[in-house]
Design an enzyme around this catalytic site. Structure first.
Site, short mmCIF file in Angstrom:
data_model
loop_
_atom_site.label_atom_id
_atom_site.label_comp_id
_atom_site.label_asym_id
_atom_site.label_seq_id
_atom_site.Cartn_x
_atom_site.Cartn_y
_atom_site.Cartn_z
CE LYS A 65 -4.20 -1.76 2.12
NZ LYS A 65 -5.29 -1.50 3.08
CG ASP A 101 -8.29 0.82 3.12
OD1 ASP A 101 -9.08 0.00 2.61
OD2 ASP A 101 -7.05 0.69 3.08
#
Ligand code: ATR
Length: 276
Positions: A65, A101
């Protein structure tokens, strides 16, 4: 056909393929989503491959990420503030990174809360990557304050400093969080404490929790952690990690296709996978 996928290492356990493919099928879209195990040493080649293979969209999971940012053409504001990307959109060879997210968690929280968050006092437990995404999203949305409790207090201090550009709040010890738990309207566990197989562990004692507090745990394996079970016994409104997982996926789906997926159907697919 539109090809989509997730890159991670390992990635075989991901529920994203079944969640997205069920939705593509239900909406009769000519698209397919698959999981790619990408070793960290080959991340750059994998990202080049997205361009070469005309893959339309990719989710990014652990451990890529943060590292993936170096290989993208652009990242959006939220991803920049979080310092991590979980979604890539391929716009004619230009790779744009975003992070769904935090916003995914926020949407799931707003659905649960049904009331505006502006006056809410929030406690976040943990100060890792997941905490960072959630804290930034909630801070930008606006609440009264966000305190962060973490085993390693220096990491909480760093994250608080970052969040303080948008919202009030302090770094506190786990012990102090437990002592003052009744102050908070929303309590969120972002650590892995309590995740299977360590199901008898809990990140926080809940003796001082007040009734009606929203208590979230980002864990969905098990669906109800010990922390959530104890919070429920004290009259909390509890919420597991399925909501955030589904919403982050739905936001990525929307970015890629311009189509809003059916959240209820996606939730059902995920719960089915988890045996819930
Ligand atoms: P993620 O990306 O899932 O958030 P991470 O960045 O490794 O993962 O962060 C893990 C978080 O869980 C951290 O806040 C970590 O606390 P430390 O900063 O003190 O390491 C917390 N955590 C993990 N295992 C823990 C444990 N056994 N007890 C308390 N906190 C724990």
């Amino acid at each position: 056909m539109g090809v989509y996928g997730v890159i991670g290492f390992p990635v075989s356990q991901s529920m994203s393929p079944i969640m997205h493919n069920q939705e593509f099928q239900a909406l009769q879209m000519d698209a397919y989503y698959t999981a790619f195990a990408v070793h960290p040493s080959q991340l750059e080649q994998a990202i080049e491959g997205i361009r070469a293979l005309h893959i339309k969209g990719i989710n990014v999971t652990i451990p890529h990420k943060v590292a993936v940012i170096d290989y993208l053409d652009e990242i959006d504001e939220e991803a920049r503030l979080i310092g991590a990307v979980n979604t890539i959109k391929n716009e004619n060879g230009r790779l744009i990174g975003s992070n769904t997210d935090g916003e995914g968690y926020l949407r799931s929280l707003l659905f649960l809360s049904k009331a505006p968050l502006a006056t809410k006092k929030v406690l976040v437990v943990g100060a890792g990557g997941a905490a960072r995404a959630i804290v930034i999203a909630i801070a930008r949305h606006g609440v009264q304050k966000i305190d962060i409790a973490n085993r390693t207090i220096s990491k909480a201090e760093q994250l608080v400093k970052h969040a303080n550009q948008f919202v009030a709040g302090s770094a506190i010890s786990i012990h102090d969080a437990e002592e003052h738990l009744s102050e908070y309207d929303i309590v969120i566990n972002t650590t892995s404490v309590g995740m299977s197989p360590h199901v008898t562990d809990s990140p926080l004692q809940v003796h001082n929790l007040k009734r009606g507090t929203i208590v979230s745990d980002l864990i969905y394996n098990p669906l109800t952690t010990l922390f959530l079970k104890q919070a429920k016994e004290r009259g909390a409104l509890i919420d597991n990690g399925v909501g955030m997982f589904v919403h982050q996926g739905a936001l990525a789906f929307e970015k890629w296709t311009g189509i809003s997926p059916n959240l209820e159907r996606m939730t059902k697919t995920v719960l089915n996978e988890l045996g819930g």
